[in-house]
Design an enzyme around this catalytic site. Structure first.
Site, PDB file in Angstrom:
ATOM      1  N   GLU A 293       0.830  -1.199   0.000  1.00 39.47           N
ATOM      2  CA  GLU A 293       0.000   0.000   0.000  1.00 39.47           C
ATOM      3  C   GLU A 293       0.867   1.254   0.000  1.00 39.47           C
ATOM      4  OE1 GLU A 293      -3.585   2.141   2.571  1.00 39.47           O
ATOM      5  OE2 GLU A 293      -3.115   0.022   2.895  1.00 39.47           O
TER       6      GLU A 293
ATOM      7  N   ARG B   9      -7.922   2.141  13.839  1.00 36.35           N
ATOM      8  CA  ARG B   9      -8.750   0.943  13.714  1.00 36.35           C
ATOM      9  C   ARG B   9      -8.616   0.050  14.947  1.00 36.35           C
ATOM     10  NH1 ARG B   9     -11.795  -1.572   9.808  1.00 36.35           N
ATOM     11  NH2 ARG B   9     -11.385   0.093   8.309  1.00 36.35           N
TER      12      ARG B   9
ATOM     13  N   GLU C 171     -10.438  -8.644   4.714  1.00 35.46           N
ATOM     14  CA  GLU C 171      -9.776  -8.579   6.015  1.00 35.46           C
ATOM     15  C   GLU C 171     -10.559  -9.196   7.167  1.00 35.46           C
ATOM     16  OE1 GLU C 171      -7.424  -4.516   6.254  1.00 35.46           O
ATOM     17  OE2 GLU C 171      -9.355  -4.229   5.246  1.00 35.46           O
TER      18      GLU C 171
END
Length: 1417
Positions: free
Chosen positions: A878, A956, A1345
């Site tokens: 990423e 998160r 995920e």
């Protein structure tokens, strides 16, 4: 010939030694490649077989995964005529390590040679159609392993043979089960082989019967303006269009009313579980072995260059003469050790001799009544097969014992590919202290025969007993210039017992932590006459336990003190210190005791189990092994949500290209004109000032073009990158390095090997500074980035004071390496007017474009990033891909030449970062009804040396710290720690697994301390929809929350209560093998944490022939994104899926893309595509009305084109209703929806060793209405197994003394393998919901995920098994008080059992300065 006393210098190695002038060496290699003759007149002596296949032959299907033969991506088939056996032999081998000379005179077969997308081999077809290929990078190697087995066994294979054939292959995407099922369809003993038989004439429809896709009703209301498709989405490949053949006879020819058994066919051999048709396998259809090779006469070979030369003798005499002439030569057999030393340690073996083609050294003979005599260069596989047969013939518990246990050890020696190439002589002479074979040879007293030439040229020979063969680390008694010619292995004598043992991080294809072979000779009364206790992994070499052997001599094995005396002396034999090299001092010592205990029990049972004392001393399960049968998978294939296209289980659109080797990845792009290759100069210090850098010598290496560093950037600001104004990373070091592996500069050359050589010549002077590696040290020293993220709800302090129960604790979460199979790589091509084309293996094309522009000083509109597909990513590409592509762009601009950079596995793991380790401290309270009342927790994340994406990961983690449980009063704080490790980054789950691990670990700890079942607490605290509950970040718990329903369905279908009873019953009867059971739920929020990233664009072209080209911003990583997007476009436009094509992802076509991440790619890009299609349908509506309902799509498009209607449309989508901001008292929702799930796992643990197996895994997920159920199930299985690895065996370690990463390849970093998957693997989806509340594309849910955390269920099941064992050992509260930490490795399992042996093995630091050899970040 007299040996020369002079060592040949590098400059003269190409000149043949005078003493060898009488040998007629050839310098040309000849072999066949996929049936075509290859004549190589100037072989590259430095390259491997893989280098030739990819670079010279241009066959890029065979992949480079690790360069050490540890992953199997490079597997090919080598066929040769074996004169000894008088047969053609087919063997799988690792082309990344064996030299090109190894295939001289043989037939080399690659994945391209056995089939194509148009005509796939049955192995290729089945793996593709069973959904066994996701990213596809490992797939060709798996195909070739299976192909090799089928060829060698002429199609007659069992599940066990298949399992062994695949034990040298790894896969990071699929979770293995679909590959296993595909391969098992060839096995005669599989459940779906000859399971049901029908007459050919009776098969007249799809194998799914009433469930055929054509018989399905739409699971949802169809779009009113979309043309209905009355044909299967598979077009001409529809099952109903297939003519089923039996024994080569078409159905139409075989029809008739009379039942003929000879015409029966196996339905399951012709269709996949999803009903896809398959071709039968017939060995006669395989590639023919070249006839010329059956009469091919091997010739001695000599070739090379000034850097390296190769010899290939064909006789023992030639070998002796070459060794005598070049006493410093390197003898090469399997090359597994040699290649690792060359690639990882830059070893310079400039004179190498390949010895595997000497027939005299590959013979064997069983000498009746004495033992087995084998040639030194017989393959390890062949030795394994011989041993297996002899054990059966002589008796596995009598004379054949040594062969039985040698064979057992060899099965775990390495993967089949390594065993096919390696030799026992190579294993012996390498003298590895952790060798699997050497302890067996030492224990049984094997005799090694060697030969050499004396000064007159006469052959002299000698013998060495393996009992005293080893004299130090990698040292032995073999004389200089001698070669091993044979090994004699004596058979086991009467009243003699011998047994081998091994424990490693992973059961299959792994190096040992401790390996052993123990032999004891008893007299008729059970007294020890003599013994050999040989251990590996306990010293610098394979050693005997001298004190113990002396102590037990004369003792009766029935003496109750026998074990105690032996263990006391083993304790003295192996006094490992706490900081011993290799670490694990307590575990290694405990294993020596455990192995001896097992052996003692083996003797008691085998010598005289009816002896009165034996009955009292025997433990029935002491020598039992954990259950590892052949794994079986089951998927719930029923789905009520099928449209004409969407909702079907079509195979991955690239699968057939991947299995045939036709899929193109970044490094498969052909070399460009004037292309140069870059190798980084990496720092060797964890933290230091850089005093000087001298690259003068590097520039003198041939083919070197130049060097770049920070001075080649437009300005100093261009050197910094990262999403935040603080914690930025540097492309090049700027006077100081902060991590081992930081880029100082890059050397470029036209030759990759020379670039690597030159990079090692760059001299860097440092002044070392203090370094911080672990998160604990960072917290202690307050080494934090200036950032924190906090959510608060209610009054937790008051809750603590007013609640009945209050607990506090600490939970540790370790790092995890991505281990995508395709390492970071890119190709950058400079073009006119400053334009740059970047072909990159990246999840983030736009960020690649952005930083390419920054480091080259050009505008973004002149930079185009193009991505076809990735060989895996998992978040690791990423941002981390940007550091490499940006360096390549700098060089492309400076030298105005195409630049290729591709990291080795070693470099990739060192530099690319991992999953963030977390240290989590909590305080929690519950009321008398066991409902949570309050929580206060702080999450410390090891960000590494820069922030990268650490803020988002912490966000998160903070959001998921309560998982799916309601806490009315809660404070969660996340703090990023700065350390001197590679910058940690995005990884599947992105902080979610860390947060949920806090919730579940905390809940389990509380349950253990209260003495209640964890699921009692879970049931009382699950979120309940529409009851006014909110999350700690104030998001309403609404219709989307389905965790209670998921858990209920999963428990009922798995029969959880019966599983618990089974565990209780088993453990009541078993002392050392314990079973455990656990359940874990998950609730994963889907959306990017940063609002602006929740957008996507698309571009849809319809050409006037009716074909459709779709472009979007998502990247195909293996998750099936392109397949899903193609299905969406086909559904929206009302065309068969074959009409739609997606070529690549390009910033030139769709700009400003978000990274493919956050499980949101299908949601975002799917909606954007639907938006574009909606525009096109609106334009086409008048044409459809004009032409009427019978008009075909092609007719509509042709008319529209001639009517000058635009057939191109852009689409755009932005996720509504979200936008959480920290600190906002009334924030918008953080997530658009939640993907939820439940896992139930049963495990079995050998508490004597820490070995374990997952017996069952039952997974149920809420995936909404799936776009493609099979792809979603593949994501669930793959994520679960990856999560299982995270929580059990994948342990990242750093050297404490210098801060360098130790675990840098498959040799010492272990991901789960084929035999680690659950023995029963069941996957299903939530039913009985209409999902009308979902505003996503076709009411689907992101799935990439969310399932990963469910892998923690295996860890908690192991902890449950540990609880049973600890209660047996007097710990009444079981596992209560044990640390909750990940991974729960075999070492940690064994240390937790609490028995006498582990207490005896305990090693503690002598003082505060004695530290463990390794450290976890």
């Amino acid at each position: 010939m007299a040996p020369s006393a002079t060592i040949i210098e590098t400059e003269s190695i190409t000149v043949l030694h005078d003493d060898l002038s009488h040998i007629r060496f050839a310098s040309t290699l000849q072999f066949y490649l996929n049936g075509e003759l290859q004549t190589v007149r100037d072989p590259d002596p430095e390259g491997t077989l893989l280098d030739y296949i990819r670079s010279e032959a241009g066959l890029t299907g065979t992949k480079l995964g690790c360069s050490e033969g540890g992953c199997g991506a490079c597997t090919i088939t080598v066929a040769h005529y074996d004169e000894i056996k008088n047969k053609i032999t087919y063997e799988a081998m690792n082309s990344c390590i064996i030299p090109l000379i190894a295939v001289e005179g043989k037939h080399l077969i690659t994945v391209e040679g056995i089939g194509s997308t148009n005509n796939p081999h049955p192995v290729q077809e089945r793996i593709a159609k069973y959904h066994g290929s996701q990213c596809g990078f490992c797939t060709p190697g798996i195909v070739m392993s299976m192909y090799s087995l089928l060829r060698e066994k002429n199609g007659h294979v069992s599940k066990e043979l298949i399992s062994e054939a695949l034990d040298g292959n790894l896969c990071r995407c699929t979770g293995y089960m679909p590959i296993i099922q595909a391969c098992n369809s060839f096995a005669y003993d599989s459940d779906n082989y000859n399971k049901a038989q029908l007459k050919p004439g009776s098969v007249t429809a799809c194998s799914k019967g009433a469930d055929c896709c054509q018989n399905k009703k739409n699971g949802a209301k169809a779009e009113p303006e979309v043309e209905k498709v009355e044909v299967c989405a598979r077009g001409d490949s529809c099952c109903k269009n297939k003519t089923i053949e039996a024994n080569g006879v078409a159905e139409s020819e075989a029809s008739g009313s009379t039942h003929d058994p000879s015409n029966e066919i196996d339905v399951n051999a012709l269709f996949t579980p999803n009903g896809l048709p398959l071709k039968p396998y017939n060995p006669k259809d395989d590639l023919v072995f070249p006839a010329k090779l059956t009469n091919y006469k091997l010739k001695p070979i000599f070739y090379g260059n000034e850097h390296k030369v190769w010899f290939r003798p064909t006789t023992k005499q030639e070998l002796l003469e070459i060794v005598a002439s070049y006493p410093q030569c390197k003898i090469v057999s399997g090359a597994s050790e040699v290649q690792v030393e060359i690639k990882m340690k830059a070893a310079d073996y400039n004179v190498s001799i390949f010895v595997n083609d000497i027939a005299e050294l590959r013979t064997w003979e069983y000498i009746e009544g004495k033992g087995l005599l084998v040639g030194a260069n017989i393959s390890v596989s062949e030795l394994e097969y011989i041993g297996e047969d002899l054990a059966e013939k002589l008796g596995k518990h009598t004379k054949g014992q040594v062969f039985e246990h040698m064979t057992t050890q060899l099965k775990y020696f390495a993967g089949r590919q390594i065993r096919n190439a390696a030799s026992p002589a190579g294993n012996i002479v390498t003298a590895s202290p952790i060798s699997d074979l050497n302890p067996v040879l030492v224990a049984c007293g094997a005799i090694v025969t060697y030969e050499q030439l004396d000064p007159t040229g006469k052959v002299i020979s000698g013998e060495l007993n393996m009992n005293d063969f080893f004299i130090g680390y990698r040292k032995h008694r073999l004389p200089q210039g001698a070669i091993v010619t044979s090994i004699f292995i004596p058979e086991t004598r009467p009243n003699e017992f011998i047994h081998s043992y091994k424990q490693s991080k992973r059961k299959d294809d792994d190096i040992a932590i401790v390996t052993a072979c123990i032999r004891v000779k008893l007299d008729s009364e059970g007294l020890v006459e003599d013994s050999t206790l040989a251990y590996g992994g306990m010293a610098a070499m394979t050693v005997q336990s001298k004190q113990t052997q002396e102590a037990i001599k004369g003792m009766s094995i029935f003496d109750p003190s026998f074990l105690e005396i032996a263990v006391d002396n083993l304790d003295k034999d192996y006094p490992l210190g706490f900081g011993v090299p290799g670490g694990m001092a307590t575990y290694r010592r405990t294993l020596t005791f455990s192995f001896f205990y097992k052996f003692w029990q083996y003797m008691l049972a085998g010598f005289n189990s009816s002896h009165p004392s034996a009955k009292a001393l025997l433990e029935v399960d002491s020598n039992a092994k954990v259950t590892r049968n052949k794994p079986e998978g089951w998927r719930d294939l029923e789905t009520p949500f099928e449209y004409e296209v969407v909702g079907k289980s079509n195979p991955h659109l690239s699968a057939m290209k991947q299995v045939s080797g036709e899929a193109v990845y970044t490094d498969d792009i052909p070399p460009q004109h004037k292309e140069i290759f870059g190798v980084q100069v990496l720092s060797t210090k964890a933290h230091a000032k850089v005093l000087s850098v001298d690259y003068t010598d590097a520039l003198t290496v041939e083919t070197v073009v130049g060097y770049i560093d920070i001075d080649d950037l437009p300005n100093k600001e261009a050197n910094l990158w990262g999403p935040l104004p603080f914690g930025k990373e540097q492309f090049f070091s700027d006077g100081e390095v902060f991590v081992v592996g930081q880029t100082i500069g890059v050397v470029f050359a036209t030759n990759k090997e020379r670039a690597a050589e030159a990079s090692r010549l760059v001299r860097v002077e440092y002044e070392e500074l203090p370094a911080i590696i672990s998160v604990e040290d960072a917290v202690a020293q307050e080494s934090f980035f200036p950032d924190s993220r906090i959510t608060e709800l209610g009054d937790w302090e008051s809750a603590f004071k007013n609640s009945k129960h209050f607990f506090e604790g600490t939970i540790r979460f370790g790092a995890q390496e991505h281990f995508y199979f395709e390492t970071q790589g890119c190709l950058v091509i400079p073009e006119e007017d400053g334009e740059i084309k970047v072909y990159a293996s990246t999840q983030n094309p736009t960020e690649t474009q952005e930083y390419a522009a920054q480091v080259t000083g050009v505008a973004a509109h002149k930079v185009v990033t193009r991505v076809k597909r990735l060989g895996g990513g998992f978040g690791g590409k990423e941002t981390r891909s940007v550091q490499l592509s940006s360096l390549a762009c700098v060089a492309a601009k400076k030298f105005n030449r195409p630049v290729r950079m591709s990291l080795s596995r070693y470099e990739d793991m060192l530099t690319s970062g991992q999953r963030h380790p977390f240290l989590m401290k909590y305080r929690v309270s519950l009321d008398e009804d066991l409902k949570f009342t309050g929580l206060d927790t702080t999450l410390y994340a090891n960000g590494g040396w820069s922030m990268d994406l650490t803020r988002g990961v912490i966000d998160r983690a903070v959001f998921h710290a309560c998982n799916c449980y309601y806490f009315p009063n809660v404070r969660v704080a996340g703090i990023p720690c700065k350390t001197n490790t590679a910058s940690n980054t995005a990884y599947r789950g992105f902080g979610g697994p860390q947060g949920m691990y806090l919730a579940e670990g905390m809940l389990v700890e509380v349950a253990e301390k209260l003495g209640v079942d964890p699921d009692v607490i879970r049931q009382k605290n699950y979120f309940t929809a529409n009851t006014g509950q909110i999350t700690p970040y104030k998001q309403k718990v609404d219709d989307d929350i389905s965790v209670r329903d998921i858990v209920k369905q999963n428990w009922e279908e798995a029969n959880y209560d019966q599983l618990r009873k089974d565990v209780e019953d088993f453990n009541a009867k078993s002392k050392w093998i314990k079973r455990g059971l656990a359940h874990v739920p998950t609730m994963f929020g889907v959306s990017f944490g940063v609002k602006f990233l929740n957008q996507a664009g698309a571009l849809v072209h319809i050409y006037h022939d009716g074909s459709v080209l779709v472009s979007h911003g998502g990247v195909e990583i293996g998750q099936g994104l392109y397949t899903k997007m193609t299905m969406i476009a086909a559904q929206e436009l009302g065309v068969p899926i074959e009409k739609v094509f997606i070529s690549e992802t390009s910033t030139q076509v769709v700009p400003n893309t978000s990274a493919t991440a956050a499980s949101a790619a299908s949601d975002l890009n799917g909606m954007a595509i639907a938006n574009a299609c909606e525009k096109l349908n609106e334009r086409l509506k008048p044409i459809r009305e004009q032409l009427g309902p019978d008009a075909t799509f092609d007719e509509v498009i042709s008319t529209a084109y001639h009517e000058r209607i635009s057939l191109s449309a852009t689409g755009f989508y932005k996720t509504p209703d979200i936008g959480y901001l920290f600190g906002d008292p009334d924030p918008a929702p953080a997530f658009f929806y939640f993907t939820q799930g439940s896992a139930i796992c049963q495990v079995e643990v050998d508490t004597l060793t820490g070995d374990w197996s997952c017996l069952e895994a039952h997974i149920k997920m809420d995936i909404g209405r799936p776009i493609n159920q099979a792809i979603d199930y593949g994501q669930i299985e793959g994520a679960f197994v990856q999560g299982m690895g995270l929580f059990t065996m994948e342990q990242s370690l750093w050297f404490r003394h210098n801060g360098a990463l130790f675990t840098r390849g498959p040799g010492n970093y272990k991901i789960p393998g084929f035999r680690d998957v659950p023995q029963k693997f069941r996957v299903s989806m939530l039913k009985d919901r209409d999902f009308k509340h979902l505003k996503t594309i076709k009411s689907s849910k992101g799935i990439g995920e969310p399932p990963l955390f469910l892998g923690s269920c295996v860890q908690f099941a192991i902890r449950n098994a540990i609880s049973y064992a600890r209660r047996d050992n007097g710990y009444v509260k079981g596992a209560a008080g044990l640390p909750v930490q990940s991974p729960l490795t075999s070492e940690r399992i064994r240390a937790s059992i609490g028995d006498m042996l582990v207490k005896k093995g305990l090693v503690v630091p002598k003082n505060e300065n004695e530290r463990d050899f390794f450290i976890e970040a």
